[in-house]
Design a protein around this motif. Structure first.
Motif, short mmCIF file in Angstrom:
data_model
loop_
_atom_site.label_atom_id
_atom_site.label_comp_id
_atom_site.label_asym_id
_atom_site.label_seq_id
_atom_site.Cartn_x
_atom_site.Cartn_y
_atom_site.Cartn_z
N ILE A 130 50.41 31.23 34.91
CA ILE A 130 49.37 30.53 35.67
C ILE A 130 48.78 31.43 36.75
CG2 ILE A 130 48.86 28.56 37.19
CD1 ILE A 130 51.24 27.10 35.74
N ALA A 131 49.67 32.13 37.48
CA ALA A 131 49.20 33.01 38.55
C ALA A 131 48.30 34.11 37.99
CB ALA A 131 50.39 33.61 39.30
N MET A 132 48.75 34.74 36.89
CA MET A 132 47.93 35.78 36.24
C MET A 132 46.62 35.22 35.73
SD MET A 132 50.07 38.55 34.03
CE MET A 132 50.44 37.42 32.71
N CYS A 133 46.71 34.06 35.08
CA CYS A 133 45.53 33.44 34.51
C CYS A 133 44.48 33.18 35.59
CB CYS A 133 45.93 32.13 33.82
SG CYS A 133 44.55 31.20 33.16
N MET A 134 44.96 32.68 36.71
CA MET A 134 44.04 32.38 37.82
C MET A 134 43.40 33.66 38.36
SD MET A 134 44.92 29.97 40.99
CE MET A 134 43.61 29.60 42.17
N ASP A 135 44.21 34.70 38.54
CA ASP A 135 43.66 35.98 39.00
C ASP A 135 42.62 36.53 38.01
OD1 ASP A 135 45.11 36.01 41.35
OD2 ASP A 135 46.77 37.17 40.52
N ARG A 136 42.95 36.49 36.73
CA ARG A 136 42.02 37.00 35.72
C ARG A 136 40.75 36.15 35.67
NH1 ARG A 136 45.75 39.58 36.19
NH2 ARG A 136 44.39 40.22 37.90
N TYR A 137 40.91 34.82 35.86
CA TYR A 137 39.72 33.96 35.83
C TYR A 137 38.78 34.32 36.97
CZ TYR A 137 36.95 29.97 34.33
OH TYR A 137 35.93 29.20 33.83
N MET A 138 39.38 34.60 38.14
CA MET A 138 38.56 34.99 39.29
C MET A 138 37.94 36.38 39.08
SD MET A 138 38.48 32.40 41.16
CE MET A 138 37.38 33.25 42.31
N ASP A 139 38.72 37.31 38.52
CA ASP A 139 38.16 38.63 38.18
C ASP A 139 36.94 38.47 37.26
OD1 ASP A 139 40.20 39.88 39.52
OD2 ASP A 139 41.31 40.48 37.72
N SER A 140 37.13 37.64 36.26
CA SER A 140 36.06 37.41 35.30
C SER A 140 34.85 36.77 35.99
CB SER A 140 36.59 36.51 34.17
OG SER A 140 35.58 36.23 33.27
N TRP A 141 35.12 35.80 36.85
CA TRP A 141 34.06 35.12 37.58
C TRP A 141 33.24 36.11 38.40
CZ3 TRP A 141 31.51 33.51 41.93
CH2 TRP A 141 30.87 32.26 41.88
N ASN A 142 33.94 37.01 39.08
CA ASN A 142 33.24 38.01 39.91
C ASN A 142 32.44 38.97 39.05
OD1 ASN A 142 33.97 37.18 42.57
ND2 ASN A 142 36.05 37.92 42.21
N LEU A 143 32.99 39.35 37.91
CA LEU A 143 32.30 40.26 37.00
C LEU A 143 31.05 39.59 36.43
CD1 LEU A 143 33.04 43.09 36.08
CD2 LEU A 143 34.24 42.10 34.12
N VAL A 144 31.19 38.34 36.02
CA VAL A 144 30.05 37.58 35.49
C VAL A 144 28.97 37.46 36.56
CG1 VAL A 144 29.31 35.25 34.79
CG2 VAL A 144 31.35 36.27 33.76
N CYS A 188 47.52 25.79 41.86
CA CYS A 188 46.23 26.51 41.87
C CYS A 188 45.44 26.24 43.15
CB CYS A 188 45.40 26.13 40.65
SG CYS A 188 46.04 26.80 39.10
N ALA A 189 45.48 25.01 43.62
CA ALA A 189 44.74 24.67 44.85
C ALA A 189 45.27 25.48 46.03
CB ALA A 189 44.85 23.17 45.14
N GLN A 190 46.61 25.62 46.10
CA GLN A 190 47.24 26.39 47.17
C GLN A 190 46.84 27.86 47.10
OE1 GLN A 190 51.37 25.58 46.83
NE2 GLN A 190 51.63 25.09 49.02
N LYS A 191 47.00 28.42 45.91
CA LYS A 191 46.68 29.83 45.69
C LYS A 191 45.19 30.10 45.95
CE LYS A 191 47.56 33.14 41.90
NZ LYS A 191 47.26 34.32 42.70
N PHE A 192 44.37 29.15 45.58
CA PHE A 192 42.93 29.28 45.77
C PHE A 192 42.58 29.30 47.26
CE2 PHE A 192 38.49 27.58 45.27
CZ PHE A 192 38.02 28.56 44.41
N ALA A 193 43.21 28.41 48.01
CA ALA A 193 42.99 28.37 49.46
C ALA A 193 43.40 29.69 50.11
CB ALA A 193 43.78 27.20 50.07
N GLN A 194 44.55 30.25 49.68
CA GLN A 194 45.00 31.55 50.19
C GLN A 194 43.98 32.65 49.89
OE1 GLN A 194 48.80 32.40 48.44
NE2 GLN A 194 49.90 30.93 49.71
N MET A 195 43.52 32.67 48.64
CA MET A 195 42.51 33.66 48.23
C MET A 195 41.29 33.64 49.14
SD MET A 195 41.87 33.47 44.16
CE MET A 195 43.06 34.07 42.98
N ILE A 196 40.79 32.44 49.37
CA ILE A 196 39.58 32.28 50.17
C ILE A 196 39.82 32.75 51.60
CG2 ILE A 196 38.02 30.56 51.19
CD1 ILE A 196 38.06 29.11 48.50
N GLN A 197 41.00 32.41 52.13
CA GLN A 197 41.34 32.85 53.49
C GLN A 197 41.43 34.37 53.57
OE1 GLN A 197 44.94 30.84 54.68
NE2 GLN A 197 43.83 29.68 56.24
N GLN A 198 42.13 34.97 52.60
CA GLN A 198 42.34 36.42 52.62
C GLN A 198 41.04 37.21 52.45
OE1 GLN A 198 45.32 37.27 49.72
NE2 GLN A 198 46.99 36.48 50.98
#
Lengths: 55, 65, 65, 55, 55, 65
Positions: D32-46, B51-61
């Protein structure tokens, strides 16, 4: 250590006291003692696993 | 102080893995439960790194989130 | 300050006993629920004392945990 | 952001890893990847809903 | 008191709003009002029981 | 600093609305889930205002709680 004791109390209350009565009966006391021992076992196992992983 | 931080981390991991692996406390930790706890710690660390890796990528992108 | 600490303690106890004793909020606390809450507070204090004692013994016996 | 990452880890562990095994298998990784994306989607919506409400 | 209010909001949201809709309907409002009163009743009862125990 | 406070607030709201609206994560947020989240935020704010008002009344009437 205080924080650990607080955690143990909360976790073991949830596991062992579902219907609070007028005193801790012997089966509740037994459950609490076991719960506390298992929580410490688990804590030590987690500690070992985490230590060996981060080294 | 570093010791306190380590213990706090262990408290957190133990909290999660206790909920994941223990249903009712019994007279000892059987080997199945022990395996569950050790796997739980290691998979939670894997997930944190992932998650930390993916999160860092997200922020960069996105230049933020 | 002592008052704040007292209120924090009550908040914590009420949190636990609310979860233990209240299913759906109704128009008043019936006597069964009141008894449950009072017992919950007292058993939680008992359990805290019990665990603190056992914990102190553990630390003495093992020179740590 | 650190706090958000901590939340994501805890929430997605609960949603995706019910029986921890000897490695993260591919279905867990996908979850996990989907969950993280959905959590961020939800965060932005909130965040959007909250912002427009408090203005 | 702020902390207590925060607790009440979280607890009563969980008890009373299972499917959030476009407004608080009257049954939800009634539930929230009752929930809040019961939470305070419980708080006062806990406070009394705790005080008499630690004296 | 104000930004940190805002993010903390969003974290808390998102925590509650995630639990309320998301069962299993899927490949995208469908419109039903989006509506649930937006309604959840707004109803949680309504509930906060409702409780804060009622709480203030209680304290005034009873000279405390």
């Amino acid at each position: 250590a205080q924080e650990l004791l607080t955690k143990i109390s909360e976790k073991c209350f949830k596991k062992c006291i579902t219907k609070p009565s007028s005193s801790l009966d012997s089966s509740e006391q037994k459950c609490i003692a076991m719960c506390m021992d298992r929580y410490m076992d688990s804590w030590n196992l987690v500690s070992k696993a985490y230590s060996s992983r981060i080294q | 102080q570093q010791r306190a931080q380590f213990q706090e981390q262990i408290n957190k991991f133990n909290d999660i893995c206790w909920e994941t692996c223990i249903d009712k406390p019994s007279s000892r930790l059987d080997s199945k439960t022990e395996t569950c706890i050790v796997n739980c710690v290691n998979r939670f660390i894997d997930l944190n790194l992932f998650c930390a890796q993916k999160f860092a990528q997200m922020i960069q992108q996105n230049g933020g989130f």
